[in-house]
Write a protein that holds these residues in place. Structure first.
Motif, PDB file in Angstrom:
ATOM      1  N   PHE A  71      98.771  61.876 109.905  1.00 30.55           N
ATOM      2  CA  PHE A  71      99.937  62.750 109.747  1.00 30.55           C
ATOM      3  C   PHE A  71     100.086  63.685 110.946  1.00 30.55           C
ATOM      4  CE2 PHE A  71     102.035  66.621 108.317  1.00 30.55           C
ATOM      5  CZ  PHE A  71     103.162  66.118 107.685  1.00 30.55           C
ATOM      6  N   ALA A  72      98.954  64.235 111.416  1.00 27.30           N
ATOM      7  CA  ALA A  72      99.002  65.159 112.557  1.00 27.30           C
ATOM      8  C   ALA A  72      99.448  64.439 113.829  1.00 27.30           C
ATOM      9  CB  ALA A  72      97.629  65.793 112.761  1.00 27.30           C
ATOM     10  N   LEU A  73      98.922  63.229 114.048  1.00 29.88           N
ATOM     11  CA  LEU A  73      99.334  62.458 115.227  1.00 29.88           C
ATOM     12  C   LEU A  73     100.837  62.183 115.216  1.00 29.88           C
ATOM     13  CD1 LEU A  73      96.413  59.860 115.438  1.00 29.88           C
ATOM     14  CD2 LEU A  73      96.850  61.735 117.041  1.00 29.88           C
ATOM     15  N   ASN A  74     101.331  61.900 114.023  1.00 29.42           N
ATOM     16  CA  ASN A  74     102.767  61.637 113.900  1.00 29.42           C
ATOM     17  C   ASN A  74     103.582  62.923 114.019  1.00 29.42           C
ATOM     18  OD1 ASN A  74     105.001  59.649 112.907  1.00 29.42           O
ATOM     19  ND2 ASN A  74     105.208  61.417 111.578  1.00 29.42           N
TER      20      ASN A  74
ATOM     21  N   PHE B 299     102.924  65.744 115.583  1.00 27.03           N
ATOM     22  CA  PHE B 299     102.966  66.301 116.939  1.00 27.03           C
ATOM     23  C   PHE B 299     103.437  65.279 117.978  1.00 27.03           C
ATOM     24  CE2 PHE B 299      99.792  69.022 114.764  1.00 27.03           C
ATOM     25  CZ  PHE B 299     100.394  70.254 114.971  1.00 27.03           C
ATOM     26  N   ASN B 300     103.984  64.163 117.488  1.00 24.19           N
ATOM     27  CA  ASN B 300     104.574  63.132 118.346  1.00 24.19           C
ATOM     28  C   ASN B 300     103.593  62.545 119.364  1.00 24.19           C
ATOM     29  OD1 ASN B 300     107.203  63.204 117.241  1.00 24.19           O
ATOM     30  ND2 ASN B 300     107.641  65.091 118.372  1.00 24.19           N
ATOM     31  N   ILE B 301     102.298  62.549 119.011  1.00 24.23           N
ATOM     32  CA  ILE B 301     101.307  61.888 119.862  1.00 24.23           C
ATOM     33  C   ILE B 301     101.441  60.378 119.685  1.00 24.23           C
ATOM     34  CG2 ILE B 301      98.838  61.631 120.329  1.00 24.23           C
ATOM     35  CD1 ILE B 301      98.480  64.498 119.254  1.00 24.23           C
ATOM     36  N   ILE B 302     101.480  59.944 118.421  1.00 25.74           N
ATOM     37  CA  ILE B 302     101.791  58.553 118.081  1.00 25.74           C
ATOM     38  C   ILE B 302     102.822  58.589 116.960  1.00 25.74           C
ATOM     39  CG2 ILE B 302     100.928  56.332 117.260  1.00 25.74           C
ATOM     40  CD1 ILE B 302      98.185  57.070 118.282  1.00 25.74           C
ATOM     41  N   SER B 303     103.984  58.041 117.178  1.00 30.75           N
ATOM     42  CA  SER B 303     105.050  58.094 116.173  1.00 30.75           C
ATOM     43  C   SER B 303     104.896  56.942 115.179  1.00 30.75           C
ATOM     44  CB  SER B 303     106.417  58.032 116.852  1.00 30.75           C
ATOM     45  OG  SER B 303     107.443  58.132 115.894  1.00 30.75           O
ATOM     46  N   PHE B 304     104.119  57.189 114.129  1.00 31.43           N
ATOM     47  CA  PHE B 304     103.924  56.149 113.109  1.00 31.43           C
ATOM     48  C   PHE B 304     105.201  55.902 112.316  1.00 31.43           C
ATOM     49  CE2 PHE B 304      99.523  57.650 113.743  1.00 31.43           C
ATOM     50  CZ  PHE B 304      98.920  56.437 114.011  1.00 31.43           C
ATOM     51  N   THR B 305     106.019  56.936 112.153  1.00 32.72           N
ATOM     52  CA  THR B 305     107.291  56.741 111.438  1.00 32.72           C
ATOM     53  C   THR B 305     108.155  55.725 112.171  1.00 32.72           C
ATOM     54  OG1 THR B 305     108.177  58.670 112.611  1.00 32.72           O
ATOM     55  CG2 THR B 305     107.318  59.035 110.404  1.00 32.72           C
ATOM     56  N   GLU B 306     108.161  55.822 113.500  1.00 33.01           N
ATOM     57  CA  GLU B 306     108.953  54.899 114.299  1.00 33.01           C
ATOM     58  C   GLU B 306     108.356  53.493 114.271  1.00 33.01           C
ATOM     59  OE1 GLU B 306     110.620  54.436 118.901  1.00 33.01           O
ATOM     60  OE2 GLU B 306     109.677  56.317 118.232  1.00 33.01           O
ATOM     61  N   LEU B 307     107.017  53.396 114.362  1.00 29.44           N
ATOM     62  CA  LEU B 307     106.346  52.092 114.360  1.00 29.44           C
ATOM     63  C   LEU B 307     106.568  51.357 113.036  1.00 29.44           C
ATOM     64  CD1 LEU B 307     102.949  52.990 116.093  1.00 29.44           C
ATOM     65  CD2 LEU B 307     104.806  51.607 117.058  1.00 29.44           C
ATOM     66  N   VAL B 308     106.340  52.071 111.930  1.00 28.48           N
ATOM     67  CA  VAL B 308     106.516  51.452 110.611  1.00 28.48           C
ATOM     68  C   VAL B 308     107.987  51.127 110.379  1.00 28.48           C
ATOM     69  CG1 VAL B 308     106.286  51.826 108.124  1.00 28.48           C
ATOM     70  CG2 VAL B 308     104.470  52.598 109.663  1.00 28.48           C
ATOM     71  N   GLY B 309     108.869  52.055 110.752  1.00 33.53           N
ATOM     72  CA  GLY B 309     110.298  51.818 110.578  1.00 33.53           C
ATOM     73  C   GLY B 309     110.771  50.594 111.341  1.00 33.53           C
TER      74      GLY B 309
END
Length: 492
Positions: free
Chosen positions: A184-187, A189-199
């Motif tokens: 959640f923290a990585l996502n 703080f935009n370090i790794i955008s998991f929302t974008e990857l999963v989306g």
């Protein structure tokens, strides 16, 4: 074979000593299931128009895909804490000519038909139907819905793996919380955008249905990994391997000051500190002691003096509540042996009472600094502590005479509901609701001080009549003695 397994579990349920309580809990859980079904159904119906209104320039489906990362993360955490994985009493079957793969497959397949896996369908199906009505390609929508269903099953089997590895550790929820919090923290703080990857992943499946093979292969991989993991543990001697562990002894000589109940107190203290499940009651002391800090610094609660007594009851009685509600189930593993000894039952119960009363006194003393937020808080805590010692200790001991569920002390402590029955739900009424109701009544009718006095007087009366109350409670335990012995012999 599956039919035979279901038949055995059906007989185990209806032949259990706690049948009545189990049925009551099933009915309650049925109403809760209907409640959550209604919520998810409502979500499925309103999600499309809500997203269309909030994001008028974007495709609602693509917007929803961007939020699926949070759903996956939340579902995994929720399942870890609340999903009860299917278990069987398999050791008697291992001596029979039943193939192990059939047993393992049954356990895994049963987990796949969990209510937690069906619940998302009540949101996915209505949303998918709305998409098709709005003109989205039916094939693409159906494949997208199938991808969500497969993801739900993947989360189910992933949770199975996490549960298997965490069962051996104390505070087993910490690794999952740290891992989920890290993602959640990585996502965030935009370090790794998991929302974008999963989306983008779900969008790709929607646009190219052939990609549905990827989540299918992941699901198959998780299933076989679980199969291999469980099959390795499917032996009669699993769990019997001797563990080499340094034994830490504690000086319990001070308990001899309590006379005849000292041996029982020593056994209880050793039991508390040496087992995962009971040790959680000790860690909860910290939460209870600091519980007031969630409320007292806020000005809103400073104007609600009637709420002080709830915090006082909970803060000074956290050990009483956590430990007391499972008396005598803590001793269920050796209860038959204990009852075969030449001991006085009243001494056994008095040792439990003494431990709980001491915890209330200690927690009240440690909570005295709450006077910094006002003298009324200290007065309410003082009245609550006396009420806990004089009334709630006896109430919870009496409630223990109805306990019929065995507890495995070696199981994980975090969100473990083993041993929980109707008694644990109903006991909250006299423990918390009754003192709050009495306090609120006298507070609104007369004054804050008189309300505190009423609770304190009730506690003092309970202390004065302690011996008579304990004799009556002992009689109740003796009447239930053989029922509890029979119930604790069963694996619920």
């Amino acid at each position: 074979m599956i039919k035979r397994f279901l038949s055995l579990e059906w007989k185990s349920f209806f032949r259990s000593a706690s049948l009545g309580k189990s049925i009551g809990i099933k009915i309650f859980m049925g109403f809760m299931a209907l409640y959550f079904i209604a919520i998810f159904l409502g979500m499925g119906l309103v999600t499309y128009p809500a997203l269309k209104k909030l994001y008028p320039e974007q495709d609602p489906l693509m917007v929803l895909n961007g939020f699926l990362f949070y759903w996956i993360l939340g579902d995994l955490i929720f399942r870890f804490f609340f999903q009860k994985l299917p278990v069987m009493s398999i050791k008697p079957m291992l001596t029979l000519p039943i193939k192990k793969r059939k047993i393992v497959n049954y356990v895994l397949e049963k987990s796949a038909v969990s209510f937690f896996n069906f619940l998302p369908l009540f949101a996915i199906i209505p949303f998918g139907i709305i998409l098709m009505v709005k003109g989205y390609p039916s094939t693409s929508v159906l494949v997208w819905m199938l991808a969500l269903i497969i993801t739900t099953l993947c989360i189910n089997f992933l949770n199975f793996i996490i549960e298997s590895f965490s069962a051996e550790t104390e505070l087993s929820f910490l690794p999952l919380i740290l891992f989920s919090g890290g993602l959640f923290a990585l996502n965030y703080f935009n370090i790794i955008s998991f929302t974008e990857l999963v989306g983008k992943g779900f969008t790709a499946i929607y646009e190219s249905p052939i990609l549905i093979l990827i989540p299918i292969f992941i699901l198959i991989g998780l299933y076989f990994f679980n199969f291999k993991l469980l099959r390795q543990k499917l032996f009669l001697d699993s769990g019997l391997k001797e563990k080499v562990k340094e034994v830490n002894t504690a000086n319990l000589e001070w308990t001899k000051n309590f006379g005849d109940i000292a041996p029982f107190m020593q056994l209880d203290l050793k039991l508390i500190w040496r087992n995962k499940r009971t040790k959680s009651a000790v860690w909860m002391l910290i939460l209870g002691l600091l519980y007031g800090l969630f409320f007292y610094p806020q000005s809103t609660y400073q104007n609600m003096p009637w709420f002080f007594v709830f915090i006082g009851i909970f803060s000074t009685g956290i050990f009483l509540i956590n430990f007391g509600q499972f008396i005598p189930a803590w001793d269920s593993g050796y209860y038959k042996l204990l009852m075969s000894q030449n001991i006085k039952y009243e001494q056994y119960l008095n040792s439990k009472f003494t431990l709980m009363a001491l915890s209330v006194v200690i927690l009240f003393v440690l909570g005295i600094p709450y006077v910094f937020f006002g003298w009324k808080i200290l007065l309410a805590h003082f009245a609550a502590a006396i009420y806990n010692v004089g009334v709630n200790t006896h109430v919870i001991l009496y409630g223990g005479s109805f306990n019929r569920k065995k507890i495995d002390l070696s199981q994980k402590a975090a969100f473990n509901y083993q041993g929980t029955g109707a008694v644990q739900w109903l006991i909250g009424i006299p423990l918390l609701i009754l003192p709050m109701g009495l306090f609120a009544l006298f507070y609104f009718l007369i004054s804050f001080e008189i309300a505190c006095l009423v609770l304190a007087v009730l506690g003092i009366i309970g202390i004065i009549f302690h011996q008579k109350l304990m004799k009556a409670i002992t009689v109740k335990y003796l009447e239930s003695k053989y029922k509890m012995i029979d119930a604790f012999d069963q694996n619920n």
